[in-house]
Design a protein around this motif. Structure first.
Motif, PDB file in Angstrom:
ATOM      1  N   GLY A 169      37.188  -9.200-119.717  1.00 32.13           N
ATOM      2  CA  GLY A 169      37.218 -10.488-120.408  1.00 32.13           C
ATOM      3  C   GLY A 169      37.240 -11.694-119.489  1.00 32.13           C
ATOM      4  O   GLY A 169      37.518 -11.606-118.294  1.00 32.13           O
ATOM      5  N   ALA A 170      36.951 -12.834-120.103  1.00 32.41           N
ATOM      6  CA  ALA A 170      36.756 -14.076-119.353  1.00 32.41           C
ATOM      7  C   ALA A 170      38.049 -14.595-118.725  1.00 32.41           C
ATOM      8  O   ALA A 170      38.027 -15.185-117.644  1.00 32.41           O
ATOM      9  CB  ALA A 170      36.146 -15.132-120.279  1.00 32.41           C
ATOM     10  N   GLU A 171      39.170 -14.373-119.407  1.00 33.19           N
ATOM     11  CA  GLU A 171      40.445 -14.893-118.896  1.00 33.19           C
ATOM     12  C   GLU A 171      40.781 -14.250-117.546  1.00 33.19           C
ATOM     13  O   GLU A 171      41.151 -14.934-116.586  1.00 33.19           O
ATOM     14  CB  GLU A 171      41.555 -14.612-119.925  1.00 33.19           C
ATOM     15  CG  GLU A 171      42.901 -15.197-119.576  1.00 33.19           C
ATOM     16  CD  GLU A 171      42.935 -16.724-119.728  1.00 33.19           C
ATOM     17  OE1 GLU A 171      42.465 -17.213-120.767  1.00 33.19           O
ATOM     18  OE2 GLU A 171      43.420 -17.392-118.799  1.00 33.19           O
ATOM     19  N   ARG A 172      40.649 -12.929-117.481  1.00 30.29           N
ATOM     20  CA  ARG A 172      40.945 -12.221-116.223  1.00 30.29           C
ATOM     21  C   ARG A 172      39.987 -12.656-115.116  1.00 30.29           C
ATOM     22  O   ARG A 172      40.369 -12.817-113.964  1.00 30.29           O
ATOM     23  CB  ARG A 172      40.838 -10.697-116.440  1.00 30.29           C
ATOM     24  CG  ARG A 172      41.876 -10.105-117.376  1.00 30.29           C
ATOM     25  CD  ARG A 172      43.194  -9.803-116.668  1.00 30.29           C
ATOM     26  NE  ARG A 172      43.056  -8.925-115.509  1.00 30.29           N
ATOM     27  CZ  ARG A 172      43.013  -7.602-115.531  1.00 30.29           C
ATOM     28  NH1 ARG A 172      43.071  -6.972-116.696  1.00 30.29           N
ATOM     29  NH2 ARG A 172      42.927  -6.894-114.428  1.00 30.29           N
ATOM     30  N   PHE A 173      38.721 -12.800-115.510  1.00 29.00           N
ATOM     31  CA  PHE A 173      37.697 -13.216-114.555  1.00 29.00           C
ATOM     32  C   PHE A 173      38.046 -14.587-113.978  1.00 29.00           C
ATOM     33  O   PHE A 173      38.059 -14.789-112.759  1.00 29.00           O
ATOM     34  CB  PHE A 173      36.334 -13.269-115.276  1.00 29.00           C
ATOM     35  CG  PHE A 173      35.183 -13.742-114.435  1.00 29.00           C
ATOM     36  CD1 PHE A 173      34.418 -12.838-113.714  1.00 29.00           C
ATOM     37  CD2 PHE A 173      34.843 -15.085-114.385  1.00 29.00           C
ATOM     38  CE1 PHE A 173      33.336 -13.270-112.951  1.00 29.00           C
ATOM     39  CE2 PHE A 173      33.771 -15.528-113.618  1.00 29.00           C
ATOM     40  CZ  PHE A 173      33.020 -14.614-112.908  1.00 29.00           C
ATOM     41  N   TYR A 174      38.349 -15.521-114.871  1.00 33.06           N
ATOM     42  CA  TYR A 174      38.647 -16.889-114.423  1.00 33.06           C
ATOM     43  C   TYR A 174      39.895 -16.902-113.532  1.00 33.06           C
ATOM     44  O   TYR A 174      39.929 -17.562-112.486  1.00 33.06           O
ATOM     45  CB  TYR A 174      38.836 -17.812-115.629  1.00 33.06           C
ATOM     46  CG  TYR A 174      39.040 -19.250-115.213  1.00 33.06           C
ATOM     47  CD1 TYR A 174      37.946 -20.079-114.976  1.00 33.06           C
ATOM     48  CD2 TYR A 174      40.320 -19.765-115.013  1.00 33.06           C
ATOM     49  CE1 TYR A 174      38.120 -21.382-114.565  1.00 33.06           C
ATOM     50  CE2 TYR A 174      40.505 -21.068-114.595  1.00 33.06           C
ATOM     51  CZ  TYR A 174      39.406 -21.877-114.377  1.00 33.06           C
ATOM     52  OH  TYR A 174      39.587 -23.167-113.953  1.00 33.06           O
ATOM     53  N   SER A 175      40.901 -16.150-113.953  1.00 35.36           N
ATOM     54  CA  SER A 175      42.153 -16.136-113.188  1.00 35.36           C
ATOM     55  C   SER A 175      41.941 -15.591-111.780  1.00 35.36           C
ATOM     56  O   SER A 175      42.540 -16.079-110.817  1.00 35.36           O
ATOM     57  CB  SER A 175      43.197 -15.270-113.895  1.00 35.36           C
ATOM     58  OG  SER A 175      43.564 -15.878-115.088  1.00 35.36           O
ATOM     59  N   TYR A 176      41.099 -14.567-111.671  1.00 39.13           N
ATOM     60  CA  TYR A 176      40.866 -13.980-110.348  1.00 39.13           C
ATOM     61  C   TYR A 176      40.324 -15.047-109.390  1.00 39.13           C
ATOM     62  O   TYR A 176      40.839 -15.228-108.284  1.00 39.13           O
ATOM     63  CB  TYR A 176      39.890 -12.805-110.434  1.00 39.13           C
ATOM     64  CG  TYR A 176      39.485 -12.275-109.087  1.00 39.13           C
ATOM     65  CD1 TYR A 176      40.390 -11.558-108.297  1.00 39.13           C
ATOM     66  CD2 TYR A 176      38.208 -12.495-108.581  1.00 39.13           C
ATOM     67  CE1 TYR A 176      40.031 -11.086-107.034  1.00 39.13           C
ATOM     68  CE2 TYR A 176      37.840 -12.026-107.329  1.00 39.13           C
ATOM     69  CZ  TYR A 176      38.754 -11.321-106.557  1.00 39.13           C
ATOM     70  OH  TYR A 176      38.392 -10.865-105.314  1.00 39.13           O
ATOM     71  N   PHE A 177      39.296 -15.758-109.811  1.00 38.97           N
ATOM     72  CA  PHE A 177      38.659 -16.718-108.907  1.00 38.97           C
ATOM     73  C   PHE A 177      39.484 -18.003-108.752  1.00 38.97           C
ATOM     74  O   PHE A 177      39.657 -18.488-107.636  1.00 38.97           O
ATOM     75  CB  PHE A 177      37.229 -17.044-109.389  1.00 38.97           C
ATOM     76  CG  PHE A 177      36.285 -15.912-109.160  1.00 38.97           C
ATOM     77  CD1 PHE A 177      35.823 -15.616-107.890  1.00 38.97           C
ATOM     78  CD2 PHE A 177      35.867 -15.101-110.209  1.00 38.97           C
ATOM     79  CE1 PHE A 177      34.960 -14.553-107.656  1.00 38.97           C
ATOM     80  CE2 PHE A 177      35.005 -14.039-109.987  1.00 38.97           C
ATOM     81  CZ  PHE A 177      34.561 -13.757-108.712  1.00 38.97           C
ATOM     82  N   ALA A 178      39.962 -18.535-109.872  1.00 40.34           N
ATOM     83  CA  ALA A 178      40.637 -19.837-109.800  1.00 40.34           C
ATOM     84  C   ALA A 178      42.081 -19.700-109.324  1.00 40.34           C
ATOM     85  O   ALA A 178      42.550 -20.508-108.519  1.00 40.34           O
ATOM     86  CB  ALA A 178      40.602 -20.517-111.162  1.00 40.34           C
ATOM     87  N   ASP A 179      42.792 -18.670-109.807  1.00 42.38           N
ATOM     88  CA  ASP A 179      44.225 -18.561-109.489  1.00 42.38           C
ATOM     89  C   ASP A 179      44.467 -17.683-108.256  1.00 42.38           C
ATOM     90  O   ASP A 179      45.097 -18.108-107.291  1.00 42.38           O
ATOM     91  CB  ASP A 179      44.991 -17.998-110.691  1.00 42.38           C
ATOM     92  CG  ASP A 179      44.803 -18.863-111.928  1.00 42.38           C
ATOM     93  OD1 ASP A 179      44.534 -20.071-111.758  1.00 42.38           O
ATOM     94  OD2 ASP A 179      44.874 -18.347-113.052  1.00 42.38           O
ATOM     95  N   GLU A 180      43.941 -16.441-108.304  1.00 46.02           N
ATOM     96  CA  GLU A 180      44.214 -15.533-107.166  1.00 46.02           C
ATOM     97  C   GLU A 180      43.545 -16.008-105.888  1.00 46.02           C
ATOM     98  O   GLU A 180      44.174 -16.045-104.833  1.00 46.02           O
ATOM     99  CB  GLU A 180      43.737 -14.117-107.494  1.00 46.02           C
ATOM    100  CG  GLU A 180      44.671 -13.364-108.409  1.00 46.02           C
ATOM    101  CD  GLU A 180      44.199 -11.944-108.615  1.00 46.02           C
ATOM    102  OE1 GLU A 180      43.820 -11.286-107.624  1.00 46.02           O
ATOM    103  OE2 GLU A 180      44.190 -11.493-109.782  1.00 46.02           O
ATOM    104  N   LEU A 181      42.266 -16.346-105.971  1.00 48.14           N
ATOM    105  CA  LEU A 181      41.565 -16.780-104.757  1.00 48.14           C
ATOM    106  C   LEU A 181      41.721 -18.284-104.526  1.00 48.14           C
ATOM    107  O   LEU A 181      41.399 -18.780-103.454  1.00 48.14           O
ATOM    108  CB  LEU A 181      40.078 -16.418-104.833  1.00 48.14           C
ATOM    109  CG  LEU A 181      39.746 -14.922-104.866  1.00 48.14           C
ATOM    110  CD1 LEU A 181      38.235 -14.712-104.960  1.00 48.14           C
ATOM    111  CD2 LEU A 181      40.273 -14.205-103.625  1.00 48.14           C
ATOM    112  N   GLY A 182      42.148 -19.008-105.533  1.00 47.89           N
ATOM    113  CA  GLY A 182      42.347 -20.452-105.392  1.00 47.89           C
ATOM    114  C   GLY A 182      41.055 -21.227-105.214  1.00 47.89           C
ATOM    115  O   GLY A 182      41.033 -22.269-104.550  1.00 47.89           O
TER     116      GLY A 182
END
Lengths: 391, 258
Positions: A169-182
Motif C-alpha cells: 500500500g501507498a502509506e508504507r511506500f510513502y513512509s519508507y521514502f519520506a520518513d525512513e530515508l528522509g
C-alpha cells in the motif's frame, strides 16, 4: 531558442544485476575522442534546429563505473566546444550510487551542480548486487545515499512499484521514502517488460487497476502529509502544477511526442529514442552517430523515428484517446511501454487506466481545495534522468 | 506577389512551408502579421527555424480527416506562436480538442452554422469556459468573453479578421476581394460592402448583440436565422458577468470568495 535533450550512455557496464533491467549490458565504454565527435554532431544539429542550450542526461549501464577523471575530461571537452559555439550545456547524473565515494564529490559538484538521481524500490525485490542479493543491495545503497547526502549532494530518487508495493500500500511506500530515508524529492515510475525476457518480466505490466489505486492513494497521502512538509513527489507535484496553473512540465511518457524532444546515444554511437531502444531493440535505432555525417540528416531519414513521430496521430484514430478528458496530459503515453507489452508501437500505453485514475484524483484534489498552490519554496528538486527517460 | 500590395501589412498563405520560410527570409518580416499554412500534410521542418516569433496559422481544411496531422506541427511551438484555424463543420469539436491539447490557440472559422453545429459550438464553448485542460484561447469566444467582461466595444468582424475596412483577401488568381462573406449567392463575384447595411437590419430586429456581432452572422445568406448563435452570445455574456462578480467579491474580501 529552446533546449535540446540528449540521453547519453557512456557505458553499458553495470555493477548491479537487477533482474528487471531492460538493457542488454556490455563492457564497452565511450572513448573521449568519440565523445568529441558526438558532441560536435549534436551541436551541429542544435544549430540546424536553432537550439541554444543542451541538457545531457548521463545514464548507463552505471555511469560511475567510469573513473572521475573520465568525467573531468568529458566536462572540459564539452564545455570548450560549447563555449566555442555559443551554446550552454547542463549535465544531469543518474546513478545507482553503488560506486559512489568521496572521490566523486568534486566532479559531482562541478559538473552536476551537486545533484544526482538514483533509484530504489519499496520493497526492493529486483535490485541486486552482482555477487549478492537484494538485502545486500539495500544495505550498500542506503549507506551510499547517506554518504552522498552528508557530502551535501542533493539526491532525487526514482522508485518503480512492483506487485508487493501494491500489496503493502501507498502509506508504507510513502513512509519508507519520506520518513525512513528522509527524502524530500522522489518520483514514481511504472515498470515494463523491456529487453530480454526473464523470470520477473512476466509480472509486468502490473495490474492496471491495482496500480491506479496505489497511485491515487499515494497522491492523497502526499497531499495530506508531503505538500506542507515541502516533499516533492513526482509525478504528483507536476500534475498539481498542471491542474492549478496549466503548466505542463511532465515526464517524457506524457509529452505530446517524445520524438520531438530528445534522443539517446549509446557507447557505440547507436542513436535511438531512449535507452531501452538503444540497448535492446536494434531494429528501432535511428542510426549510428559515429558512422554518419550528420545527426540532422540521420534523424530526418530514419524510418524508426518516422514511426515514432507518427504514433500519436495514429493513436488518435485507432484508440480512444480523443474521447479522453485527459488527452492534453497524456497523448497515448509511452511508446516503449506499449511496444514491450503489446509488441506494437501503435497501441496506447498499457497503464492508460491507471493514469486516468491518477489524473482524476489530482483534479479532484485541486477542485476540492485540498491542493492549493504548492509552496514554490519547496525547492526546485533534483532533475532526474527520468524527467526525460522512462528508466 | 507580396510586392504588389504597397505598404500593406501581409498575411501570407501557402500549402508549402518552404515557400513561407522563404518569405520569412526575404526582408518582408516587418510587414508580415502572420503566415498561414494551408496544407497540413506537408512537413513543418523548413518553417520551424525561420522567422522566430512570427505567428503561424495552421488552416485546417477537413477537421475530421486532418486532425491527426496536427501532431506533426508541434515543433513549431519552439519558435512561433501557433494557431489552428478550424472550420465549423461536422466533427470540428474533435479537432478543437486536439489543437488545444497540443497548446495551439484556436480560431473557429464559422460562417452561418445550422442547429447541429450550434449544438457542437455550445460543447466547445463549455469546454473553453470550464475545462481545466483548455488553457489556450479559442476565438471568437475568447475575445468576446473579454469584451463582455471589460464592457468594451468589439465586433466579430475584427476578432475574426474579416473586417473589410481592415482586411482584403487575395485569391489564388490574384483577385483582391473583401472576403468570402461578401460573395454574391451564385458565386459569380463579390458585392461591395456598404458600411452599416446589415447593421440596419439587425437594428430593426432589435438584436441585443448588435454591438458585438454587427451583422457578422447576417452574411452571406441574409435570411439566416440567428437564434442559435445568439444563444452562444448569451452564454458568453453570462460567463463574463459571473467572472466579474466573482472577482469583485474576491477583491472585497467577502467570505463567499474566500
Amino acid at each position: 531558442m529552446g533546449s535540446f535533450s540528449l540521453i547519453l550512455l557512456p557505458t553499458l557496464r553495470c555493477n548491479a544485476d537487477c533482474d528487471y533491467c531492460f538493457e542488454r549490458k556490455s563492457e564497452h565504454c565511450l572513448e573521449i575522442d568519440q565523445l568529441g565527435i558526438i558532441t560536435g554532431k549534436v551541436m551541429d544539429h542544435m544549430e540546424s534546429i536553432q537550439r541554444d542550450s543542451l541538457c545531457i542526461y548521463w545514464q548507463g549501464g552505471e555511469v560511475l563505473t567510469l573513473p572521475p577523471d573520465w568525467y573531468r575530461r568529458a566536462y572540459d571537452l564539452i564545455g570548450d566546444m560549447a563555449e566555442a559555439r555559443g551554446k550552454r550545456v547542463f549535465h544531469y547524473l543518474q546513478s545507482n550510487l553503488l560506486g559512489y565515494d568521496a572521490k566523486w564529490n568534486g566532479i559531482i559538484s562541478e559538473m552536476f551542480g551537486n545533484s544526482a538521481g538514483s533509484s530504489m524500490d519499496f520493497p526492493n525485490l529486483h535490485r541486486r548486487l552482482k555477487a549478492g542479493g537484494t538485502v545486500e543491495y539495500n544495505l550498500i545503497w542506503t549507506r551510499k545515499l547517506r554518504e552522498a547526502r552528508d557530502a551535501g549532494i542533493k539526491v532525487g530518487i526514482i522508485a518503480i512499484p512492483n506487485s508487493k508495493t501494491l500489496e503493502l500500500g501507498a502509506e508504507r511506500f510513502y513512509s519508507y521514502f519520506a520518513d525512513e530515508l528522509g527524502l524530500s524529492d522522489f518520483q514514481v515510475n511504472t515498470p515494463f517488460p523491456g529487453g530480454a525476457g526473464g523470470e520477473v518480466k512476466p509480472g509486468f505490466p502490473l495490474d492496471e487497476a491495482g496500480l491506479g489505486r496505489f497511485l491515487s492513494e499515494l497522491a492523497e497521502i502526499w497531499t495530506r502529509r508531503g505538500l506542507e512538509a515541502g516533499v516533492r513527489l513526482g509525478p504528483f507535484h507536476s500534475l498539481s502544477e498542471y491542474f492549478l496553473n496549466g503548466t505542463k512540465e511532465l515526464n517524457c511518457i506524457w509529452r505530446d511526442n517524445c520524438a520531438n524532444e530528445f534522443v539517446c546515444v549509446g557507447p557505440r554511437g547507436h542513436v535511438a529514442q531512449c535507452d531501452c531502444w538503444v540497448t535492446s531493440y536494434p531494429d528501432h535505432r535511428f542510426g549510428n552517430i559515429l558512422d554518419e555525417g550528420s545527426l540532422t540528416e540521420m534523424l530526418r531519414k530514419s524510418g524508426a523515428r518516422r514511426d515514432l513521430k507518427s504514433r500519436p496521430g495514429i493513436l488518435i484514430e485507432r484508440e480512444d484517446c480523443l474521447e479522453c478528458e485527459y488527452l492534453s496530459l497524456c497523448h497515448g503515453g509511452c511508446p516503449v511501454r506499449a511496444f514491450t507489452v503489446y509488441g506494437d508501437l501503435m497501441r496506447k500505453d498499457p497503464y492508460c487506466g491507471a493514469y486516468r485514475r491518477l489524473f482524476q484524483t489530482m483534479e479532484n484534489l485541486v477542485d476540492s481545495g485540498h491542493l492549493e498552490f504548492p509552496a514554490r519554496g519547496a525547492g526546485g528538486g533534483t532533475q532526474t534522468a527520468a524527467a526525460v527517460a522512462p528508466k | 506577389m507580396a510586392s504588389g500590395h504597397g505598404d500593406s501589412n501581409l498575411i501570407i498563405r501557402s500549402r508549402d512551408p518552404s515557400e513561407l520560410a522563404e518569405c520569412l527570409c526575404s526582408g518582408n518580416l516587418q510587414r508580415i502579421c502572420h503566415v498561414q499554412v494551408t496544407g497540413l500534410d506537408s512537413e513543418p521542418d523548413p518553417l520551424v527555424e525561420k522567422g522566430p516569433g512570427v505567428p503561424v496559422d495552421l488552416v485546417v481544411g477537413n477537421p475530421l480527416e486532418e486532425l491527426p496531422l496536427l501532431y506533426r506541427w508541434t515543433p513549431l511551438l519552439t519558435n512561433h506562436p501557433v494557431r489552428a484555424t478550424i472550420p465549423v463543420a461536422a466533427g470540428f469539436s474533435k479537432a478543437v480538442k486536439l489543437a488545444v491539447a497540443l497548446n495551439f490557440a484556436v480560431k473557429l472559422d464559422v460562417l452561418q452554422p445550422g442547429p447541429p453545429l450550434v449544438e457542437e459550438l455550445h460543447r466547445v464553448l463549455h469546454a473553453y469556459l470550464h475545462q481545466t485542460a483548455v488553457t489556450q484561447p479559442v476565438e471568437y469566444f475568447h475575445s468576446l468573453l473579454l469584451a463582455f467582461y471589460r464592457r468594451e466595444r468589439l465586433t466579430l468582424w475584427t476578432v475574426q479578421e474579416e473586417d473589410p475596412g481592415l482586411y482584403r483577401h487575395v485569391t489564388d488568381d490574384g483577385l483582391v476581394t473583401p472576403g468570402r462573406r461578401f460573395k454574391v449567392p451564385d458565386g459569380s463575384g463579390y458585392f461591395v460592402p456598404e458600411p452599416g447595411f446589415v447593421i440596419r437590419e439587425c437594428e430593426s430586429a432589435r438584436c441585443e448583440h448588435i454591438e458585438h456581432c454587427a451583422g457578422y452572422f447576417r452574411l452571406p445568406a441574409r435570411e439566416y436565422d440567428c437564434e442559435g448563435v445568439k444563444s452562444l452570445f448569451r452564454v458568453l455574456k453570462g460567463a463574463a458577468e459571473d467572472l466579474r462578480s466573482d472577482l469583485d467579491s474576491y477583491d472585497s474580501g467577502s467570505p463567499k470568495a474566500r
